[in-house]
Design a protein around this motif. Structure first.
Motif, PDB file in Angstrom:
ATOM      1  N   ILE A 260      -2.375   8.841   7.934  1.00  0.00           N
ATOM      2  CA  ILE A 260      -0.915   8.868   8.020  1.00  0.00           C
ATOM      3  C   ILE A 260      -0.364   9.213   6.642  1.00  0.00           C
ATOM      4  O   ILE A 260      -1.078   9.106   5.636  1.00  0.00           O
ATOM      5  N   GLU A 261       0.886   9.619   6.603  1.00  0.00           N
ATOM      6  CA  GLU A 261       1.541   9.865   5.316  1.00  0.00           C
ATOM      7  C   GLU A 261       2.509   8.719   5.042  1.00  0.00           C
ATOM      8  O   GLU A 261       3.246   8.287   5.936  1.00  0.00           O
ATOM      9  N   ILE A 262       2.477   8.249   3.820  1.00  0.00           N
ATOM     10  CA  ILE A 262       3.279   7.081   3.445  1.00  0.00           C
ATOM     11  C   ILE A 262       4.082   7.391   2.184  1.00  0.00           C
ATOM     12  O   ILE A 262       3.655   8.169   1.326  1.00  0.00           O
ATOM     13  N   ALA A 263       5.269   6.810   2.088  1.00  0.00           N
ATOM     14  CA  ALA A 263       6.104   6.902   0.881  1.00  0.00           C
ATOM     15  C   ALA A 263       6.354   5.493   0.370  1.00  0.00           C
ATOM     16  O   ALA A 263       6.848   4.643   1.118  1.00  0.00           O
ATOM     17  N   LEU A 264       5.999   5.244  -0.876  1.00  0.00           N
ATOM     18  CA  LEU A 264       6.152   3.926  -1.490  1.00  0.00           C
ATOM     19  C   LEU A 264       7.289   3.990  -2.510  1.00  0.00           C
ATOM     20  O   LEU A 264       7.248   4.787  -3.449  1.00  0.00           O
ATOM     21  N   GLY A 494      -1.070   8.556  -6.595  1.00  0.00           N
ATOM     22  CA  GLY A 494      -0.493   8.334  -7.907  1.00  0.00           C
ATOM     23  C   GLY A 494      -0.267   6.845  -8.124  1.00  0.00           C
ATOM     24  O   GLY A 494      -0.435   6.026  -7.213  1.00  0.00           O
ATOM     25  N   VAL A 495       0.120   6.484  -9.335  1.00  0.00           N
ATOM     26  CA  VAL A 495       0.364   5.083  -9.682  1.00  0.00           C
ATOM     27  C   VAL A 495       1.738   4.978 -10.357  1.00  0.00           C
ATOM     28  O   VAL A 495       2.051   5.759 -11.262  1.00  0.00           O
ATOM     29  N   VAL A 496       2.534   4.020  -9.904  1.00  0.00           N
ATOM     30  CA  VAL A 496       3.790   3.682 -10.582  1.00  0.00           C
ATOM     31  C   VAL A 496       3.606   2.312 -11.211  1.00  0.00           C
ATOM     32  O   VAL A 496       3.354   1.327 -10.510  1.00  0.00           O
ATOM     33  N   LYS A 497       3.737   2.234 -12.524  1.00  0.00           N
ATOM     34  CA  LYS A 497       3.545   0.989 -13.256  1.00  0.00           C
ATOM     35  C   LYS A 497       4.866   0.230 -13.369  1.00  0.00           C
ATOM     36  O   LYS A 497       5.937   0.776 -13.069  1.00  0.00           O
ATOM     37  N   PRO A 498       4.813  -1.025 -13.838  1.00  0.00           N
ATOM     38  CA  PRO A 498       6.034  -1.851 -13.864  1.00  0.00           C
ATOM     39  C   PRO A 498       7.183  -1.268 -14.656  1.00  0.00           C
ATOM     40  O   PRO A 498       8.349  -1.495 -14.312  1.00  0.00           O
ATOM     41  N   ASP A 499       6.873  -0.536 -15.717  1.00  0.00           N
ATOM     42  CA  ASP A 499       7.942  -0.025 -16.583  1.00  0.00           C
ATOM     43  C   ASP A 499       8.290   1.429 -16.281  1.00  0.00           C
ATOM     44  O   ASP A 499       8.916   2.109 -17.094  1.00  0.00           O
ATOM     45  N   GLU A 500       7.885   1.914 -15.109  1.00  0.00           N
ATOM     46  CA  GLU A 500       8.133   3.305 -14.745  1.00  0.00           C
ATOM     47  C   GLU A 500       9.029   3.388 -13.511  1.00  0.00           C
ATOM     48  O   GLU A 500       9.014   2.504 -12.652  1.00  0.00           O
ATOM     49  N   ASN A 501       9.782   4.470 -13.435  1.00  0.00           N
ATOM     50  CA  ASN A 501      10.548   4.773 -12.230  1.00  0.00           C
ATOM     51  C   ASN A 501       9.834   5.899 -11.499  1.00  0.00           C
ATOM     52  O   ASN A 501       9.487   6.920 -12.091  1.00  0.00           O
ATOM     53  N   GLY A 502       9.607   5.707 -10.241  1.00  0.00           N
ATOM     54  CA  GLY A 502       8.899   6.737  -9.497  1.00  0.00           C
ATOM     55  C   GLY A 502       8.740   6.381  -8.042  1.00  0.00           C
ATOM     56  O   GLY A 502       8.965   5.241  -7.618  1.00  0.00           O
ATOM     57  N   ILE A 503       8.382   7.400  -7.276  1.00  0.00           N
ATOM     58  CA  ILE A 503       8.112   7.261  -5.848  1.00  0.00           C
ATOM     59  C   ILE A 503       6.766   7.901  -5.572  1.00  0.00           C
ATOM     60  O   ILE A 503       6.430   8.948  -6.139  1.00  0.00           O
ATOM     61  N   ILE A 504       5.965   7.269  -4.741  1.00  0.00           N
ATOM     62  CA  ILE A 504       4.653   7.799  -4.384  1.00  0.00           C
ATOM     63  C   ILE A 504       4.669   8.265  -2.936  1.00  0.00           C
ATOM     64  O   ILE A 504       5.077   7.511  -2.034  1.00  0.00           O
ATOM     65  N   ILE A 505       4.259   9.505  -2.708  1.00  0.00           N
ATOM     66  CA  ILE A 505       4.025  10.004  -1.360  1.00  0.00           C
ATOM     67  C   ILE A 505       2.554  10.360  -1.280  1.00  0.00           C
ATOM     68  O   ILE A 505       2.049  11.161  -2.072  1.00  0.00           O
ATOM     69  N   ALA A 506       1.848   9.732  -0.369  1.00  0.00           N
ATOM     70  CA  ALA A 506       0.390   9.888  -0.324  1.00  0.00           C
ATOM     71  C   ALA A 506      -0.116   9.757   1.107  1.00  0.00           C
ATOM     72  O   ALA A 506       0.587   9.276   2.004  1.00  0.00           O
TER      73      ALA A 506
END
Length: 548
Positions: A260-264, A494-506
């Motif tokens: 499946i494709e997921i967006a975090l 990909g990885v989003v760390k605590p001090d980063e802004n980002g969205i992961i689609i995987a």
């Protein structure tokens, strides 16, 4: 002693004599002194204290932030040397000092809670928890000295059995706190981590302690190394077997049955903003992030635990749900999010909830089952005076969920989700896997501990849940580590760390089947516990027979 063992098979007699360090031909203890009970390293008390401190420091450095995970393989050597030849009560003190330093790396981050709670209470909680967890290491040291392990096999393997049994108890007593078990330090050493699919985390801790004990035994008996080496090499042979199995497993991944494709969308909203800011502002922030991913048409979009501190399912807040559903209709995606929720039926209480929302309806809800004591509920609250009871309502008074609810997507993919602290406990994942899920998820809010090692220590447990279950695990963490982990513990997104802004689609692969560990649970630590109790009982009766 000969009378006690007379009726046993000669092979069994020899094995018991080796493990228990007794001579079945005589009851005299004079012949036991050469069996490794003496140390080639005479040490002063000051040196023993230094070794205890060194051991605690090595263990602490093996975990995040530091992540010097190879140090764990020698981290207990200083303590084992320090307690050699001392009285049990002194071993207890040395073990507690080592343990206090070790676990302080896993408790100091409670202190930043003071903006949201009374500082003296937070400080007291930190000191009490540190002292309590340190006593497991103290107890380990005390029991090792009480048993007075003389033979090489006993000295190497009984401490490993003991430590594994104590970790099992630590994960169960007082609602359980397996955080920072020795095996967690190896989340980056994936070849060794693979044995968790068979033994669970206990197998890794057992291997670590046995290697440490073998090294300590060698150092303590350098002059007699030729006599000891055949036993000392056994843990290293076990290490190589586990390493080989892990490499083989990593190089031969099983094919998934689908994906499946997921967006975090972690959001990474500071806790002060969540607690004291306008929740409508936080909601709009996530709504904007939702707009960014709906055009990708992922099967599932995920927000973290309590992404807003509002119960969006209350009738008066229907407008918020409609705003989310309007976005979901654009791409046909479903949304998983965490909120505090007030159930109008049943026992009428607040829940820490995960909600699955489709463009048309609320598909399902999961209520957190394993709550954090004093944070999400007050133990023994029913017995408190009314004046105190009134003060804790709504502050630390969530109700406990009763069911592991499996959620199903439109394409038939089945998954379970755990909330925050629950990801520490393998038994919750086992319940979902037994119900036939294809993948697992973790939603959490780690913003309470921003700037500390807690979010990384919390993340370090997720690869083991993936390995233990044989399932991919997604992790959506506000001010934590957000990613997708494959069934072998590798990050596959990909990885989003605590001090980063980002969205992961995987992509999340879907794996059928069930691992040995998921089928049989904590069979290995339980075996260690039973073996330890049997050894201690047998040792006791043999010593009594010696005195006669």
């Amino acid at each position: 002693m000969a009378d006690l063992l007379k009726g046993l098979n000669p092979t069994v007699q020899a094995l018991l004599a080796t493990l228990l360090s007794v001579d079945i031909m005589t009851t005299s203890s004079k012949h036991n002194n050469h069996n490794g009970n003496r140390s080639d390293l005479p040490l002063s008390w000051r040196h023993r204290m230094g070794l205890s401190i060194l051991g605690g420091a090595l263990l602490l450095l093996s975990f995040p932030f530091f992540n010097l995970w190879p140090l764990i393989w020698i981290g207990l050597v200083p303590l084992l040397i320090a307690i050699q030849g001392v009285k049990p009560r002194r071993a207890l003190l040395l073990g507690w000092i080592c343990g206090a330093i070790y676990v302080s790396g896993m408790t100091y981050w409670i202190l930043p809670l003071y903006p949201y709670a009374n500082f003296p209470i937070v400080l007291l909680a930190t000191l009490l928890l540190t002292g309590y967890l340190a006593f497991y290491v103290a107890g380990f040291s005390w029991i090792v000295r009480r048993l007075n392990l003389r033979s090489a096999p006993a000295y190497i393997f009984i401490p490993a059995v003991l430590w594994t049994a104590l970790e099992l108890l630590r994960g169960w007593l007082f609602t359980g706190l397996p955080w920072g078990s020795l095996g967690h330090s190896q989340y980056r050493f994936l070849p060794i981590a693979q044995i968790a699919s068979i033994t669970g985390l206990g197998g890794i801790s057992f291997l670590i302690v046995s290697v440490n004990a073998a090294l300590a035994r060698l150092i303590l008996n350098l002059r007699r190394w030729r006599e000891e080496i055949r036993y000392i090499l056994i843990p290293f042979a076990l290490f190589l077997i586990c390493l080989s199995y892990g490499i083989w497993k990593l190089e031969r991944p099983l094919p998934p049955k689908g994906k499946i494709e997921i967006a975090l969308i972690p959001g990474n909203v500071p806790q002060r903003e969540k607690m004291y800011g306008d929740p409508r502002v936080t909601f709009r922030r996530y709504l904007e992030n939702l707009d960014e991913v709906t055009y990708e048409r992922p099967d599932l979009i995920v927000f973290p635990e309590t992404f807003v501190l509002m119960d969006l399912l209350r009738p008066g807040r229907r407008g918020y749900i409609e705003m989310l559903q309007n976005r979901l209709r654009e791409g046909g995606s479903w949304l998983l999010f965490g909120i505090p929720h007030y159930e109008t039926k049943g026992d009428r209480g607040d829940y820490n909830a995960a909600v699955l929302l489709s463009p048309d309806r609320v598909v399902g809800k999961y209520y957190k089952q394993h709550l954090v004591p004093f944070s999400e509920y007050t133990p023994l609250r029913r017995y408190l005076p009314k004046s105190i009871k009134a003060k804790v309502v709504g502050v630390a008074d969530f109700n406990k969920g009763r069911e592991s609810v499996v959620l199903t997507l439109p394409n038939g993919a089945r998954f379970g989700v755990v909330i925050c602290f629950e990801s520490v406990f393998p038994y919750i994942f086992r319940e979902f896997v037994r119900k036939g899920v294809d993948f697992m998820g973790i939603i959490t809010n780690d913003a309470w501990f921003e700037g500390t090692s807690a979010p990384y220590q919390h993340y370090a447990m997720a690869p083991f849940r993936a390995i233990e279950t044989g399932k991919a695990v997604f992790r959506c963490a506000n001010k934590g580590v957000t990613c997708v982990i494959g069934p072998n513990g590798r990050v596959i997104s990909g990885v989003v760390k605590p001090d980063e802004n980002g969205i992961i689609i995987a992509e999340v692969p879907l794996y059928p089947g069930i691992t040995f560990y998921m089928r049989f649970g904590e069979w290995f630590p339980l075996t260690c516990l039973i073996a330890l109790l049997a050894y201690m009982a047998l040792s006791y009766f043999m010593k009594r027979a010696q005195r006669r």
